[in-house]
Design a protein around this motif. Sequence first.
Motif, PDB file in Angstrom:
ATOM      1  N   SER A 302      85.742  62.568 -26.707  1.00 22.68           N
ATOM      2  CA  SER A 302      84.535  62.584 -25.880  1.00 22.68           C
ATOM      3  C   SER A 302      84.488  61.407 -24.897  1.00 22.68           C
ATOM      4  O   SER A 302      83.967  61.516 -23.803  1.00 22.68           O
ATOM      5  CB  SER A 302      83.299  62.554 -26.772  1.00 22.68           C
ATOM      6  N   ASN A 303      85.067  60.304 -25.293  1.00 21.97           N
ATOM      7  CA  ASN A 303      84.909  59.124 -24.468  1.00 21.97           C
ATOM      8  C   ASN A 303      86.219  58.721 -23.790  1.00 21.97           C
ATOM      9  O   ASN A 303      86.994  57.918 -24.293  1.00 21.97           O
ATOM     10  CB  ASN A 303      84.381  57.981 -25.345  1.00 21.97           C
ATOM     11  N   ILE A 304      86.446  59.272 -22.600  1.00 27.84           N
ATOM     12  CA  ILE A 304      87.703  59.054 -21.889  1.00 27.84           C
ATOM     13  C   ILE A 304      87.913  57.583 -21.553  1.00 27.84           C
ATOM     14  O   ILE A 304      89.016  57.051 -21.682  1.00 27.84           O
ATOM     15  CB  ILE A 304      87.744  59.900 -20.592  1.00 27.84           C
ATOM     16  N   SER A 305      86.831  56.919 -21.125  1.00 27.49           N
ATOM     17  CA  SER A 305      87.003  55.518 -20.723  1.00 27.49           C
ATOM     18  C   SER A 305      87.420  54.663 -21.922  1.00 27.49           C
ATOM     19  O   SER A 305      88.170  53.696 -21.783  1.00 27.49           O
ATOM     20  CB  SER A 305      85.729  54.972 -20.077  1.00 27.49           C
ATOM     21  N   GLU A 306      86.954  55.049 -23.105  1.00 30.56           N
ATOM     22  CA  GLU A 306      87.348  54.290 -24.302  1.00 30.56           C
ATOM     23  C   GLU A 306      88.839  54.478 -24.607  1.00 30.56           C
ATOM     24  O   GLU A 306      89.543  53.515 -24.914  1.00 30.56           O
ATOM     25  CB  GLU A 306      86.515  54.730 -25.508  1.00 30.56           C
ATOM     26  N   ILE A 307      89.306  55.717 -24.480  1.00 26.60           N
ATOM     27  CA  ILE A 307      90.736  55.966 -24.725  1.00 26.60           C
ATOM     28  C   ILE A 307      91.566  55.183 -23.720  1.00 26.60           C
ATOM     29  O   ILE A 307      92.558  54.530 -24.077  1.00 26.60           O
ATOM     30  CB  ILE A 307      91.111  57.450 -24.519  1.00 26.60           C
ATOM     31  N   ALA A 308      91.163  55.272 -22.453  1.00 28.87           N
ATOM     32  CA  ALA A 308      91.942  54.626 -21.397  1.00 28.87           C
ATOM     33  C   ALA A 308      91.947  53.110 -21.592  1.00 28.87           C
ATOM     34  O   ALA A 308      92.987  52.456 -21.477  1.00 28.87           O
ATOM     35  CB  ALA A 308      91.373  54.990 -20.037  1.00 28.87           C
ATOM     36  N   ALA A 309      90.799  52.539 -21.922  1.00 30.71           N
ATOM     37  CA  ALA A 309      90.709  51.086 -22.128  1.00 30.71           C
ATOM     38  C   ALA A 309      91.570  50.666 -23.305  1.00 30.71           C
ATOM     39  O   ALA A 309      92.306  49.676 -23.242  1.00 30.71           O
ATOM     40  CB  ALA A 309      89.248  50.675 -22.347  1.00 30.71           C
ATOM     41  N   ASN A 310      91.492  51.417 -24.384  1.00 31.12           N
ATOM     42  CA  ASN A 310      92.296  51.061 -25.567  1.00 31.12           C
ATOM     43  C   ASN A 310      93.790  51.187 -25.299  1.00 31.12           C
ATOM     44  O   ASN A 310      94.576  50.403 -25.836  1.00 31.12           O
ATOM     45  CB  ASN A 310      91.908  51.937 -26.763  1.00 31.12           C
ATOM     46  N   SER A 311      94.158  52.161 -24.470  1.00 33.03           N
ATOM     47  CA  SER A 311      95.590  52.330 -24.230  1.00 33.03           C
ATOM     48  C   SER A 311      96.133  51.158 -23.406  1.00 33.03           C
ATOM     49  O   SER A 311      97.256  50.725 -23.611  1.00 33.03           O
ATOM     50  CB  SER A 311      95.894  53.678 -23.588  1.00 33.03           C
ATOM     51  N   ILE A 312      95.310  50.633 -22.502  1.00 36.34           N
ATOM     52  CA  ILE A 312      95.751  49.451 -21.737  1.00 36.34           C
ATOM     53  C   ILE A 312      95.673  48.205 -22.615  1.00 36.34           C
ATOM     54  O   ILE A 312      96.551  47.334 -22.603  1.00 36.34           O
ATOM     55  CB  ILE A 312      94.879  49.276 -20.460  1.00 36.34           C
ATOM     56  N   ARG A 313      94.629  48.137 -23.444  1.00 38.69           N
ATOM     57  CA  ARG A 313      94.495  46.987 -24.341  1.00 38.69           C
ATOM     58  C   ARG A 313      95.707  46.879 -25.280  1.00 38.69           C
ATOM     59  O   ARG A 313      96.223  45.790 -25.525  1.00 38.69           O
ATOM     60  CB  ARG A 313      93.207  47.122 -25.158  1.00 38.69           C
ATOM     61  N   ALA A 314      96.151  48.033 -25.789  1.00 39.19           N
ATOM     62  CA  ALA A 314      97.260  48.048 -26.748  1.00 39.19           C
ATOM     63  C   ALA A 314      98.542  47.480 -26.151  1.00 39.19           C
ATOM     64  O   ALA A 314      99.356  46.896 -26.851  1.00 39.19           O
ATOM     65  CB  ALA A 314      97.504  49.474 -27.250  1.00 39.19           C
ATOM     66  N   VAL A 315      98.695  47.634 -24.823  1.00 43.59           N
ATOM     67  CA  VAL A 315      99.939  47.137 -24.215  1.00 43.59           C
ATOM     68  C   VAL A 315      99.780  45.774 -23.546  1.00 43.59           C
ATOM     69  O   VAL A 315     100.744  45.035 -23.432  1.00 43.59           O
ATOM     70  CB  VAL A 315     100.550  48.151 -23.197  1.00 43.59           C
TER      71      VAL A 315
END
Lengths: 363, 363
Positions: A302-315
Amino acid sequence: MEVGQVLHMNAGTGETSYSNNSHLQKKVISMTMPIIEEAMTNLYSSTSPSSLVIADLGCSSGHNSLFVVSELIKIVEKLRQKSGHQSPEIQVLLNDLPGNDFNTIFKSLPSFQKNLSSQLESKDAGPYFFSGVPGSFYGRLFMRKSLHFLHSSYSLHWLSQVPEQIENNKRNIYMASTSPPNVPKAYHSQFQRDFSTFLKCRAEEMVTGGRMVLTFMGRKSEDPTKKDGSNSMWELLAMALNDMLSKGLINEEKMDSFNIPHYTPSLSEVKSEIVEEGSFSIDRLEFSEINRSTYYKEYNHSNISEIAANSIRAVAESLLVSHFGDGIIEKVFSRYKEILSEHISQDQILLGITNLIISMTKK
Amino acid sequence: MEVGQVLHMNAGTGETSYSNNSHLQKKVISMTMPIIEEAMTNLYSSTSPSSLVIADLGCSSGHNSLFVVSELIKIVEKLRQKSGHQSPEIQVLLNDLPGNDFNTIFKSLPSFQKNLSSQLESKDAGPYFFSGVPGSFYGRLFMRKSLHFLHSSYSLHWLSQVPEQIENNKRNIYMASTSPPNVPKAYHSQFQRDFSTFLKCRAEEMVTGGRMVLTFMGRKSEDPTKKDGSNSMWELLAMALNDMLSKGLINEEKMDSFNIPHYTPSLSEVKSEIVEEGSFSIDRLEFSEINRSTYYKEYNHSNISEIAANSIRAVAESLLVSHFGDGIIEKVFSRYKEILSEHISQDQILLGITNLIISMTKK
């Protein structure tokens, strides 16, 4: 910043771990699989080796590397059954920088090996041996003429260092449309040095006829500052950091001296380095594109911005922490999430991500 | 208890870590160094290899393995300079179980390699490549005929599993003088199975003429239940656990089903397995003894019982936690420290520790 000492994907298996935030990378690997399969098929068919050494460079702690490895082993097993040969001994070398979380991937190996065995129909398949190889792939990692097959996905867009003499790239953290002209030039030079070093090292390590499949983020345009799906995420992260600056949470000098050691080359840039280095013949050199909006829809979150933020945070967290300290990380990513959310309506983060795939044979 | 999944030396670099509590193991390695040096000298002199693969089995996360590796590399470098040959490429394989803390040893590699380079006088020494190999050495770990030199110190006294059918070894956690006769017999059988498997696997992996130096805790007496410095520490740990039982902190069933998968063979037991397996010729098979009181004096620490308790905690905590849970660990080791302290006056923990050293050549 000593990139080789600092950069690592987020460890463990928690909420912000790379392991839990590398679905995009998995998707890319799935898209590339036909090319990986073709390369391995050609290698096996031309040599029918009794032992086979496979390396994955930039394995991180996630399951993506092991997914590729299991697919490769299945391909080999199918081919050797068809040909009636004995199953080769397979050595799998998992490489990443020394700060990588190898413990997580090593702990997952026993169950991985058990699953793999149950998936392989033949009981006389294998044996398979696994090693972790800590070190930068911008240097030698393996013994001379010891590798048969090399795979690397979503790793070679990381440079060995932040390009030098780009102190004037103020407020930006990457090549941006507002960067002075020396900045994209310095990034490009760094990519040329790094990628040619990479090719030279691998040329020493690979056997004649060995295959290499590389996938990394690239760009379609010859203009590196042109906004596309691969660099827009960094521009939005720069906005979050500039917000921290304006709130006095980080200082100007820190902001201005931070740049991401990441480069998305064009197809012609990659090709010219391979041709110039001269040790490899190019079998395939292709674009593929992932449409972020389709990808996110598939992911069903549901929360695209959360997925996108976490994917950048992870790297990128390790780079940010090493430069700014860990005090501001939560705030940066909370703000980043808001910024992503604001930009989703403008389709800015939903641009396609361009990937380059190169399949080569060692001459 | 799945020993291969459970056993690991304490991770990291903290107070109870193996890294900070393996001084005894370091001392043993130093004592063994002349034999290691002799084996490597013979190997190099007879083959002058252009590439050399060295494995350390049971490397843990500490510096002891890297100490051996640096000594081995220095020996090779001295020999090749004397002989005028080119420096060989050296591959170092660091093995331990998948639960081992490889991250700590990997993170220490860049500074280790820097120090090593500065200690080697020649600039054209190397290159050296490092890998971590997660897995049990009671199975195959490496490719066929791929190893030239193998070292393992203080690892082979760990069995692959707790011997079966010793449920009647109540209140004891090891072969003790009060154990029923089937218990030492079961321990000995398990050792025979494990050590012969170990030899079979290594025989496949080593090149003809390859050398192997093994050191492990052993015993002088042919009677395995006779109290000596190697098993007295377990008997005192059993007392601490029985105290937990009497206080109701652990239950009887848990106490009675816990046994340490550890065996200290006699010299003749080791010899007969090597002769029977038949792939190796024995170059040396020796005792050495460490006098604990001298060792502790050298170590120059005021609280001997604390050092001794921490050194056992660093190696046995993972087994205890997996069986009893982590709730009682602090209490067990606090009580263990008291018991050790009480027994120091009786010189019980100050008995000498017997080590066996075997140097072999692959036929």
